[in-house]
Enzyme design. Structure first.
Site, PDB file in Angstrom:
ATOM      1  N   ARG A 120       0.666  -1.108   0.081  1.00 45.24           N
ATOM      2  CA  ARG A 120       0.258  -0.025   0.102  1.00 45.24           C
ATOM      3  C   ARG A 120       0.902   1.154  -0.046  1.00 45.24           C
ATOM      4  O   ARG A 120       1.975   1.130   0.683  1.00 45.24           O
ATOM      5  CB  ARG A 120      -0.833  -0.082   1.412  1.00 45.24           C
ATOM      6  CG  ARG A 120      -2.179  -1.141   1.119  1.00 45.24           C
ATOM      7  CD  ARG A 120      -2.877  -1.411   2.397  1.00 45.24           C
ATOM      8  NE  ARG A 120      -3.836  -2.281   2.418  1.00 45.24           N
ATOM      9  CZ  ARG A 120      -3.562  -3.603   2.608  1.00 45.24           C
ATOM     10  NH1 ARG A 120      -2.318  -4.023   2.678  1.00 45.24           N
ATOM     11  NH2 ARG A 120      -4.646  -4.448   2.265  1.00 45.24           N
ATOM     12  N   HIS A 145      -1.026  -2.453  -4.286  1.00 49.85           N
ATOM     13  CA  HIS A 145      -0.221  -3.279  -5.708  1.00 49.85           C
ATOM     14  C   HIS A 145      -0.311  -2.735  -7.030  1.00 49.85           C
ATOM     15  O   HIS A 145      -0.835  -3.317  -7.980  1.00 49.85           O
ATOM     16  CB  HIS A 145      -1.178  -4.868  -5.458  1.00 49.85           C
ATOM     17  CG  HIS A 145      -0.898  -5.514  -4.335  1.00 49.85           C
ATOM     18  ND1 HIS A 145       0.032  -5.452  -3.595  1.00 49.85           N
ATOM     19  CD2 HIS A 145      -1.743  -6.408  -4.018  1.00 49.85           C
ATOM     20  CE1 HIS A 145       0.041  -6.354  -2.642  1.00 49.85           C
ATOM     21  NE2 HIS A 145      -1.015  -7.027  -2.652  1.00 49.85           N
ATOM     22  N   HIS A 216       2.143 -12.729  -5.835  1.00 50.71           N
ATOM     23  CA  HIS A 216       1.199 -12.903  -4.710  1.00 50.71           C
ATOM     24  C   HIS A 216       0.521 -14.166  -4.776  1.00 50.71           C
ATOM     25  O   HIS A 216      -0.648 -14.420  -4.840  1.00 50.71           O
ATOM     26  CB  HIS A 216       0.200 -11.694  -4.978  1.00 50.71           C
ATOM     27  CG  HIS A 216      -0.581 -11.257  -3.639  1.00 50.71           C
ATOM     28  ND1 HIS A 216      -1.080 -12.355  -2.790  1.00 50.71           N
ATOM     29  CD2 HIS A 216      -0.975 -10.257  -3.228  1.00 50.71           C
ATOM     30  CE1 HIS A 216      -1.808 -11.780  -1.681  1.00 50.71           C
ATOM     31  NE2 HIS A 216      -1.645 -10.440  -1.997  1.00 50.71           N
ATOM     32  N   ASP A 288      -2.171  -9.149   8.599  1.00 52.16           N
ATOM     33  CA  ASP A 288      -1.860  -8.526   7.286  1.00 52.16           C
ATOM     34  C   ASP A 288      -0.777  -7.579   7.394  1.00 52.16           C
ATOM     35  O   ASP A 288      -1.006  -6.399   7.136  1.00 52.16           O
ATOM     36  CB  ASP A 288      -3.265  -8.177   6.597  1.00 52.16           C
ATOM     37  CG  ASP A 288      -3.116  -7.643   5.200  1.00 52.16           C
ATOM     38  OD1 ASP A 288      -1.998  -7.939   4.480  1.00 52.16           O
ATOM     39  OD2 ASP A 288      -4.055  -7.490   4.689  1.00 52.16           O
ATOM     40  N   GLU A 354       4.624 -12.468   0.902  1.00 48.95           N
ATOM     41  CA  GLU A 354       5.267 -11.947  -0.091  1.00 48.95           C
ATOM     42  C   GLU A 354       6.612 -11.153   0.301  1.00 48.95           C
ATOM     43  O   GLU A 354       6.552 -10.253   1.336  1.00 48.95           O
ATOM     44  CB  GLU A 354       4.191 -10.505  -0.644  1.00 48.95           C
ATOM     45  CG  GLU A 354       2.734 -11.129  -1.083  1.00 48.95           C
ATOM     46  CD  GLU A 354       1.645 -10.113  -0.786  1.00 48.95           C
ATOM     47  OE1 GLU A 354       1.840  -9.338  -1.409  1.00 48.95           O
ATOM     48  OE2 GLU A 354       1.027 -10.444   0.634  1.00 48.95           O
TER      49      GLU A 354
END
Length: 390
Positions: A120, A145, A216, A288, A354
């Site tokens: 982000r 992304h 991803h 996350d 990732e």
């Protein structure tokens, strides 16, 4: 001519032909079954299409017991077959059975190469040399992304130099999604001699810009469609992480994982603390977050993480030159899409790890820089190594 003699010879010949035919059919059936099992129900024709005037295809690379399938729509990993503890090929990457399913999916990032900027960027804004750039916003108030039409939504050019590697290239034009500079991207996916999946990213630009490329892939080490990932055992070799606000933008701090649900310095299941009353878990609706890799490097790479499937015994070790690892526990999966084996993308039935630079780095001077200038070359390598847990 002795007809009595001919009849048994003729009958015997017919019997042999019938037996041979049955054996052939059985072998064909066996081969078809094996092919079906090994390809995860993939059919090449389901990936032949045209998107924005460019042709899409399905590609395979293989080395030893490891087989991977890719499509050039989004330069994405569709399927990854590795042996489980019993030697059975297991598809550890969730994905779809056709390019149309990827185009229509409510989750656009399954298996995709991500760019120009993975993760982000706050409010989709950043500045370079006093010039402010506004990106397309696609995740609440932020850019995620690469924006609405990031690299997951384009058809890449592809070359296959040999049976173990694929080279994807894409030129992102100056101003695409708001990013400055013409960016020449090259991503090489290959399977190494030890069965690792190697991801090598390269880029050059004609104007100073920002770059943060990653992949991803969504993993379930028990196999696609095998259910929850909450019992996977995870080790993340990071003693700090980036706390985020309610829109998942980091505060700029590097906070210790000690005595928090983010401490994976020793093996712990994903689900052990995911429902703990914790502001950060609330913000992310689970994990996350970016983990800060600070351990000793070996051969220029961090050992970022180890994950073990509780049913399959498959172990995945991640090595990277990147300073961070984004761990996402499938919190926004909602059973809206159907995978290639017929299962749904249900809540927390896959996870992502990732390798990356930190989120919102262009607006965080204390974070490692993601600037790329003309004459420089962006180059980074990550490895996903598979074995059977002992």
């Amino acid at each position: 001519m002795n007809l009595k003699l001919i009849r048994p010879i003729f009958s015997s010949a017919i019997a042999c032909l019938i037996m041979a035919s049955v054996a052939c059919n059985q072998q064909t059936s066996k081969n078809e079954d094996e092919s079906k099992n090994l390809s995860g129900n993939l059919k090449k024709e389901n990936f032949v299409d045209s998107i924005n005037g460019k042709e899409t295809q399905l590609y395979m690379i293989k080395k030893g017991a490891v087989t991977a399938y890719f499509t050039n729509y989004g330069a994405r990993l569709v399927s990854l077959l590795v042996p489980d503890k019993n030697g059975a090929p297991t598809d550890v990457v969730v994905g779809f059975g056709s390019v149309k399913d990827y185009v229509n999916s409510s989750e656009p990032y399954f298996g995709a190469t991500i760019g120009r900027y993975g993760n982000r960027i706050a409010k989709g804004k950043f500045s370079i040399d006093g010039n402010e750039y506004q990106l397309s916003v696609n995740n609440g108030p932020n850019t995620l992304h690469g924006g609405k039409e990031g690299y997951q939504a384009v058809v890449w050019d592809v070359e296959q130099p040999d049976s173990t590697s694929l080279v994807f290239t894409y030129v992102s034009k100056d101003g695409e999604q708001g990013f400055p500079g013409n960016l020449m991207n090259k991503v090489t996916y290959s399977i190494t001699d030890d069965g690792s999946v190697k991801m090598e990213y390269e880029a050059t630009t004609d104007k100073t810009t920002i770059v943060n490329l990653t992949n991803h892939a969504f993993f379930n080490l028990n196999g696609e469609g095998s259910g929850t990932i909450l019992n996977h055992n995870v080790t993340i070799y990071a003693d700090k992480y980036n706390p985020v606000d309610s829109t998942l933008i980091p505060s700029g701090q590097l906070v210790t994982v000690t005595n928090t649900p983010f401490d994976f310095t020793k093996p712990e299941t994903i689900g052990a603390r995911i429902e703990t009353e914790n502001e950060q878990l609330k913000n992310g609706k689970g994990y996350d977050h970016n983990f800060v890799l600070t351990g000793a490097k070996e051969n220029g790479m961090f050992h970022a993480a180890s994950v073990v499937g509780d049913k399959s015994g498959i172990q995945m070790d991640i090595f990277t030159e990147e300073p961070g690892l984004q761990f996402y526990s499938g919190n926004f999966m909602g059973g809206k899409n159907t995978f290639k084996n017929g299962s749904k993308d249900d809540f927390r039935t896959a996870f992502a790890m990732e390798t990356q630079h930190f989120p919102d780095s262009p607006n965080q001077p204390s974070f490692p820089s993601t600037l790329l200038k003309p004459g420089e070359k962006y180059h980074t390598v990550s490895l996903y190594e598979f074995s059977v847990s002992k």
